[in-house]
Design an enzyme around this catalytic site. Structure first.
Site, mmCIF file in Angstrom:
data_model
loop_
_atom_site.group_PDB
_atom_site.id
_atom_site.type_symbol
_atom_site.label_atom_id
_atom_site.label_comp_id
_atom_site.label_asym_id
_atom_site.label_seq_id
_atom_site.Cartn_x
_atom_site.Cartn_y
_atom_site.Cartn_z
ATOM 1 N N GLY A 177 4.086 3.282 8.126
ATOM 2 C CA GLY A 177 5.457 3.798 8.107
ATOM 3 C C GLY A 177 6.064 3.597 9.477
ATOM 4 O O GLY A 177 5.934 4.437 10.351
ATOM 5 N N GLY A 178 6.702 2.437 9.674
ATOM 6 C CA GLY A 178 7.450 2.212 10.894
ATOM 7 C C GLY A 178 6.669 1.751 12.090
ATOM 8 O O GLY A 178 7.176 1.783 13.210
ATOM 9 N N GLY A 214 4.157 -3.057 8.418
ATOM 10 C CA GLY A 214 4.993 -3.543 7.327
ATOM 11 C C GLY A 214 6.268 -4.198 7.791
ATOM 12 O O GLY A 214 6.280 -5.364 8.216
ATOM 13 N N ASN A 272 -3.119 -4.749 -3.660
ATOM 14 C CA ASN A 272 -2.267 -3.640 -4.076
ATOM 15 C C ASN A 272 -1.969 -3.825 -5.561
ATOM 16 O O ASN A 272 -1.572 -4.900 -5.999
ATOM 17 C CB ASN A 272 -0.988 -3.665 -3.234
ATOM 18 C CG ASN A 272 -0.051 -2.510 -3.535
ATOM 19 O OD1 ASN A 272 0.723 -2.573 -4.488
ATOM 20 N ND2 ASN A 272 -0.113 -1.471 -2.731
ATOM 21 N N THR A 295 7.561 4.114 0.852
ATOM 22 C CA THR A 295 8.928 4.297 1.369
ATOM 23 C C THR A 295 9.570 5.596 0.873
ATOM 24 O O THR A 295 9.222 6.121 -0.171
ATOM 25 C CB THR A 295 9.800 3.111 0.938
ATOM 26 O OG1 THR A 295 9.676 2.954 -0.472
ATOM 27 C CG2 THR A 295 9.368 1.834 1.623
ATOM 28 N N ILE A 320 12.848 -4.359 -4.254
ATOM 29 C CA ILE A 320 12.353 -5.632 -4.809
ATOM 30 C C ILE A 320 11.998 -5.415 -6.283
ATOM 31 O O ILE A 320 12.260 -6.267 -7.123
ATOM 32 C CB ILE A 320 11.101 -6.119 -4.029
ATOM 33 C CG1 ILE A 320 11.360 -6.184 -2.513
ATOM 34 C CG2 ILE A 320 10.615 -7.455 -4.580
ATOM 35 C CD1 ILE A 320 12.360 -7.186 -2.061
ATOM 36 N N GLY A 321 11.424 -4.271 -6.558
ATOM 37 C CA GLY A 321 11.048 -3.981 -7.944
ATOM 38 C C GLY A 321 9.740 -4.642 -8.347
ATOM 39 O O GLY A 321 9.522 -4.947 -9.513
ATOM 40 N N CYS A 377 5.877 3.624 -5.827
ATOM 41 C CA CYS A 377 7.016 2.725 -5.646
ATOM 42 C C CYS A 377 8.271 3.370 -6.204
ATOM 43 O O CYS A 377 8.329 3.705 -7.385
ATOM 44 C CB CYS A 377 6.780 1.390 -6.340
ATOM 45 S SG CYS A 377 8.207 0.298 -6.147
HETATM 46 C C1 LIG Z 1 10.112 -5.442 1.202
HETATM 47 C C2 LIG Z 1 9.043 -4.423 0.935
HETATM 48 C C3 LIG Z 1 8.229 -4.548 -0.178
HETATM 49 C C4 LIG Z 1 7.254 -3.593 -0.454
HETATM 50 N N1 LIG Z 1 6.435 -3.766 -1.536
HETATM 51 C C5 LIG Z 1 5.426 -2.875 -1.765
HETATM 52 C C6 LIG Z 1 4.488 -3.083 -2.817
HETATM 53 O O1 LIG Z 1 4.542 -4.070 -3.540
HETATM 54 N N2 LIG Z 1 3.516 -2.148 -3.007
HETATM 55 C C7 LIG Z 1 3.414 -1.054 -2.196
HETATM 56 O O2 LIG Z 1 2.519 -0.243 -2.424
HETATM 57 N N3 LIG Z 1 4.250 -0.853 -1.178
HETATM 58 C C8 LIG Z 1 5.266 -1.733 -0.935
HETATM 59 N N4 LIG Z 1 6.103 -1.536 0.133
HETATM 60 C C9 LIG Z 1 5.898 -0.380 1.020
HETATM 61 C C10 LIG Z 1 5.105 -0.772 2.278
HETATM 62 O O3 LIG Z 1 3.832 -1.241 1.944
HETATM 63 C C11 LIG Z 1 4.973 0.433 3.233
HETATM 64 O O4 LIG Z 1 4.313 1.482 2.560
HETATM 65 C C12 LIG Z 1 6.312 0.932 3.731
HETATM 66 O O5 LIG Z 1 7.207 -0.142 3.904
HETATM 67 C C13 LIG Z 1 6.211 1.712 5.039
HETATM 68 O O6 LIG Z 1 5.715 0.920 6.079
HETATM 69 P P1 LIG Z 1 6.655 0.131 7.139
HETATM 70 O O7 LIG Z 1 7.672 1.096 7.604
HETATM 71 O O8 LIG Z 1 5.727 -0.352 8.204
HETATM 72 O O9 LIG Z 1 7.286 -1.009 6.379
HETATM 73 C C14 LIG Z 1 7.091 -2.492 0.406
HETATM 74 C C15 LIG Z 1 7.908 -2.374 1.534
HETATM 75 C C16 LIG Z 1 8.866 -3.325 1.813
HETATM 76 C C17 LIG Z 1 9.733 -3.145 3.029
#
Ligand SMILES: Cc1cc2nc3c(=O)[nH]c(=O)nc-3n(C[C@H](O)[C@H](O)[C@H](O)COP(=O)(O)O)c2cc1C
Ligand SMILES: Cc1cc2nc3c(=O)[nH]c(=O)nc-3n(C[C@H](O)[C@H](O)[C@H](O)COP(=O)(O)OP(=O)(O)OC[C@H]3O[C@@H](n4cnc5c(N)ncnc54)[C@H](O)[C@@H]3O)c2cc1C
Ligand SMILES: Cc1cc2nc3c(=O)[nH]c(=O)nc-3n(C[C@H](O)[C@H](O)[C@H](O)COP(=O)(O)OP(=O)(O)OC[C@H]3O[C@@H](n4cnc5c(N)ncnc54)[C@H](O)[C@@H]3O)c2cc1C
Ligand SMILES: Cc1cc2nc3c(=O)[nH]c(=O)nc-3n(C[C@H](O)[C@H](O)[C@H](O)COP(=O)(O)O)c2cc1C
Ligand code: FES
Ligand code: FES
Lengths: 255, 301, 301, 255
Positions: free
Chosen positions: C241-242, C263, C98, C191, C70-71, C128
């Protein structure tokens, strides 16, 4: 040499035997032709998140129809998925795998504990001679009746609701059962007890073991069991349950 | 149509091998797979003396993957040479022996013993997360990667493939270190360190607590790392990590790998390697690609 | 039965929050989820000025997971405070913002602006993988983690959670650096950097080439890292994470996390957070666990 | 306010329209009650390895039966999986999502290209007044007949096998079609062409866009499109297709 196959087979029958216990017949001529009691099939789930096969023992073999019976307990998500399949659905399997029970004509006791009971059924059918059958349950007593044609059946239940209160060894003692050879499949503590019982009395035991498997054919070394002697294949003191087992002589292995 | 690839002077008939540890020494899978069809067979890790490996449970299934902590159980290089090598020699595919050790000397001993054998290539596992000594400890630090590569190269008669760990901040650094140490190729990725907890028993599922994560779950990380390394060094790359299908394999080739290895997929589908080879060929035919080299690294142009 | 957890002095009614970036500012999901039921809502990353984010495609599905790049698109802290914060204040769950930035000053500016607001906690995203400046560059080096934590702590009125990157050789080192810098808690994992290639177009699927891998595919890595960090530092951990189910959440708690974030699961099941909370409660009842604290880190005893 | 739902719905009909093109009716009163032409549903796969929903446009709405029609092309593994479902199976969906087409009573041209054709069908039914319908195909011409009751239908095919040889704009020009308002859904190059055509001639266009989606409801910012003006929600020059779209006025967006 005995062959094994990986293929899609059709489910020809499915029934629920008890709370969380299912029986299923699958049809495949080739696999059935090779199958022996004590061997198992690897079952593959359809859901893409579950990649590893589920090893399930062969419970009955019908050579006429070219069908095998599997009896399984819903233990987690894979068996849960499989329990949702219907008659007519197909399921990917590999097998028959493993060595199976050696058939010896002696005065034998067949001992099954819990979900270790199913493989004893085909063994009971195939093994010649006099046999006592001891089945240990927690509470529910699935498959019990089906053993009746093949020998005298003794039951042990943990809660004492049927037969001997206690475990299979308690039932053997309570009923003064004697045998020259013990076949057993069940939870590790039970197998340990039977192994010790055999050693004590100088009776040969054949024990069918369980371990988590990945390949099911001896390649990955996931499913080993400690052995007293150096194993011929691995060159160390453990052996592959899926390949050299799942049935071992109680003298070979350390539980 | 050409599917041959040349890795450090060794020509494979196609770019597909097996990932170490998932295919034994090929014997067990030979009932399901015609080994003559493979580009190469890569064996389970072999050490100077027999290793017993870790306690069980050694594996656990995870979402779209698995954890393993086999701990490099193997019969030792002598049994390997006496029993497994003659078996593999019967086939036309190349033989790659994966080498493990606890000390640099261990590795060198195995490499030396294999020197005059019919082994085609050596893959040096400095990235196993499941053993206390050796393994990953060598692979996480660029200095030690360079040092051990140099040492091994002194003894090696065959081309040396250094197998890299993904459990690092910057895999391009360890790849460069392998290159600087004189490696002939690199392979990646080994498994990502992971853990599973049995919430009912409230205990670790694996006896070893942690294990290595493999399978399609990790593929995006593997493709990224292959691409990163392809842009950082000149050596040929054997790419792996989660390849289940020919489409997956093509991703690795396009990312910059000269060859690929199929691992965990074998457990799900013993014929996975063959299906990958066939799928690549069909893709090439359909897209009028005469030479597999046209695909390799094509996203980087 | 107690499900309350205390993280750096802030009491959550239960240990479940949303993972940043997967839940917007809660507004969109409030049609599906009663936000009052959550332990906390963690917002998408907020920067000092509006960010446009990366080109599309920004996401790709992978086996058991997804890649995103997403950036860090966001409307900037001023719009956030004027529009999103008043919305979140209507609910009883805690508010975690955040924070992202390209420079240390950027982070500090946001942190300072939020100082007198009703925000309960700050989560600092130094991990990020999808932005050229800032982000992961801060999070992969223990020295810079310590330095930026120290700087931010000078400006922060709320407890500071440092969000750690899994793309490191040793996450215990970055966690220790955050602790040394004065962080009040850590969250992990962000991630894993990954890549996907479209084999038909022979191009990267994501405009950004690489993206961050999330979803159940990465859970074993996340659980391992949480456990590793739990054994390395004393700060409370928010694990993620997952996580798809309550079973997954319990793995993280048992591994040593005081709270968890859901997430990617929200995309598959908008009610995932609520189902996790309910599942944890039912597990506790069934197992006669009076206090959630009995579970936290239980595998480590 | 319009509501949307996430639920399991039943497939009441399924047919194959063409090579790789399927039509499917699903039943749900609540979702159907809210549905408008141009909106879409998110479809969830059953296989655990595919977590993200597949956005599919609403092709027809049957308020009497409480059913929605979806017409989709097998583009990858997800749609492949869905194409294997049977009548009576259930499928998890979320919707209706997005804004849908604004219905204006003008002399309109409805333009659909390829798999962008399905959403134009319900629009053709609902939009009042005179309408010309232009459908662009590569080769096969699925759904064509179903448009006939609602307006005059013009066809463009890439290979010229039917109607105008070329694209939809070629067909518009060839047939001298005129409209005060253009509705379009199809591949981006086509939409770009129509956007430019509209700007040139000062004709309003409504374009339905596609982008990869994760949440489908505006939370993740995966599915943005560049905008000429700063977007009210995002506060930058791009907007969420799933939430503010998928239909945008050609003047708002940059393709
Ligand atoms: C679409 C998307 C956007 C994300 N945006 C951010 C963000 O803005 N800031 C951040 O710290 N992590 C961001 N993350 C990371 C998540 O907060 C999380 O650390 C990561 O996805 C692992 O958890 P999950 O597997 O449950 O998604 C984003 C993840 C996803 C999938
Ligand atoms: C040789 C052999 C024969 C077996 N025969 C039978 C039988 O006839 N009937 C029956 O009900 N069960 C049998 N089991 C046990 C059965 O394999 C497991 O209960 C089943 O794999 C659990 O899968 P799951 O997905 O439901 O559980 P999960 O816990 O979700 O499984 C996760 C992973 O762990 C593995 N696993 C979990 N429990 C076991 C276990 N006890 N043994 C081996 N792997 C396990 C699974 O295969 C899978 O890879 C046998 C096991 C072995 C090794
Ligand atoms: C608002 C909207 C409406 C749509 N309506 C229709 C319709 O009515 N009929 C139809 O056939 N198709 C429609 N599409 C395209 C359809 O969503 C994709 O073809 C489908 O998601 C492909 O899934 P797959 O698993 O088969 O392909 P894969 O390539 O395996 O999918 C992988 C991932 O990419 C996403 N993806 C792939 N292609 C597209 C695409 N073109 N647009 C968005 N996401 C994509 C998938 O959703 C999935 O997350 C629509 C797309 C959008 C955004
Ligand atoms: C059961 C198992 C055993 C393995 N043993 C070895 C080994 O002995 N040496 C080695 O270098 N890698 C070993 N690996 C790692 C694989 O070779 C490969 O790098 C990794 O699994 C990623 O590929 P995959 O996802 O296709 O399995 C092993 C992997 C598995 C799953
Ligand atoms: S399961 Fe692989 S060796 Fe037994
Ligand atoms: S898909 Fe998440 S914002 Fe559109």
């Amino acid at each position: 040499m005995a062959r094994s196959y990986k293929k899609n087979v059709v489910i020809t029958d499915k029934t629920q035997l008890d709370e969380g216990i299912f029986s299923m017949w699958v049809r495949d001529e080739e696999i059935t032709a090779e199958a022996k009691p004590g061997q198992f099939l690897s079952l593959y789930c359809k859901s893409g998140n579950r990649l590893l096969p589920r090893p399930i023992s062969i419970c009955e073999i019908n050579h006429v129809k070219g069908e095998l019976r599997l009896v399984y307990r819903v233990a987690g998500q894979g068996t849960e998925e499989i329990s949702g399949y219907h008659i007519g659905d197909s399921i990917e399997v590999m097998g028959p795998l493993g060595n199976g029970f050696p058939l010896e004509e002696k005065k034998v006791i067949l001992i099954g504990g819990g979900i270790g009971i199913p493989p004893m059924l085909e063994l009971a059918k195939q093994i010649p001679g006099e046999k006592n059958i001891v089945l240990g349950y927690r509470d529910t007593t699935f498959l019990k009746e089906e053993f009746l044609p093949y020998g005298k059946v003794y039951i042990a239940t943990e809660d004492g609701s049927l037969g001997t209160k206690g475990n299979v060894l308690d039932a053997i003692r309570e009923n003064g059962l004697e045998g020259e050879l013990l076949y057993a499949c069940g939870p590790t503590p039970m197998l340990k007890g039977i192994q010790a019982y055999g050693v004590e009395r100088g009776i040969k035991t054949y024990l069918s073991l369980e371990e988590r498997m990945a390949c099911g054919i001896g390649a990955c070394l996931a499913c080993v069991c400690k052995t007293k002697e150096k194993d011929h294949h691995t060159n160390v003191n453990n052996t592959r349950i899926c390949k050299e087992g799942p049935v071992f002589s109680g003298e070979e292995i350390e539980l | 149509m050409n599917t041959k690839v040349n890795i450090a002077g060794i020509e494979w008939q196609n770019p597909v091998t097996t990932a170490s540890g998932t295919f034994g020494s090929g014997i067990e899978y030979s009932d399901y797979v015609d080994l003559n069809k493979l580009g190469a067979v890569t064996t389970k890790g072999v050490s100077s003396i027999p290793w017993t490996g870790n306690q069980t449970p050694r594996i656990a299934e995870t979402y779209g993957g698995m954890l393993n902590a086999i701990g490099l159980q193997n019969p030792g290089v002598d049994v390997f040479m006496k029993r497994d090598l003659p078996f593999l020699k019967k086939y036309t595919s190349k033989i790659i022996v994966n080498v493990c050790g606890k000390t640099t000397e261990d590795y060198c001993e195995v490499v030396e013993k294999l020197g005059d054998s019919s082994v085609d290539m050596l893959e040096i596992n400095i990235s196993c997360p499941n053993v206390k000594e050796g393994g990953i400890a060598f692979g996480q630090n660029p200095c030690s990667v360079e040092a051990i590569t140099k040492e091994i190269k002194k003894y090696a008669h065959q081309p040396v493939i250094m197998k890299l760990s993904p459990n690092v901040t910057d895999i391009a650094e360890t790849a460069k270190a392998a290159e600087a140490g004189g490696a002939d190729a690199v392979s990646l990725i080994n498994t990502l360190t992971g853990m599973k907890i049995d919430i009912h028993k409230r205990k670790f599922v694996l006896a070893n607590k942690t294990g290595g994560l493999s399978g399609p779950a990790i593929k995006p990380v593997a493709v990224r790392m292959v691409n990163q390394v392809a842009n950082a060094i000149k050596l040929p790359i054997i790419g792996m990590g989660g390849i289940m299908t020919w489409e997956d394999a093509l991703e690795f080739l396009m990312a910059g790998a000269t060859a690929v290895a199929v691992g965990t997929a074998n457990f799900n589908n013993p014929r996975a390697t063959l299906e990958v080879i066939q799928g690549i060929e069909e893709y090439m035919k359909k897209n009028n690609i005469d030479d597999i080299l046209e695909i390799i690294g094509c996203v980087n142009q």
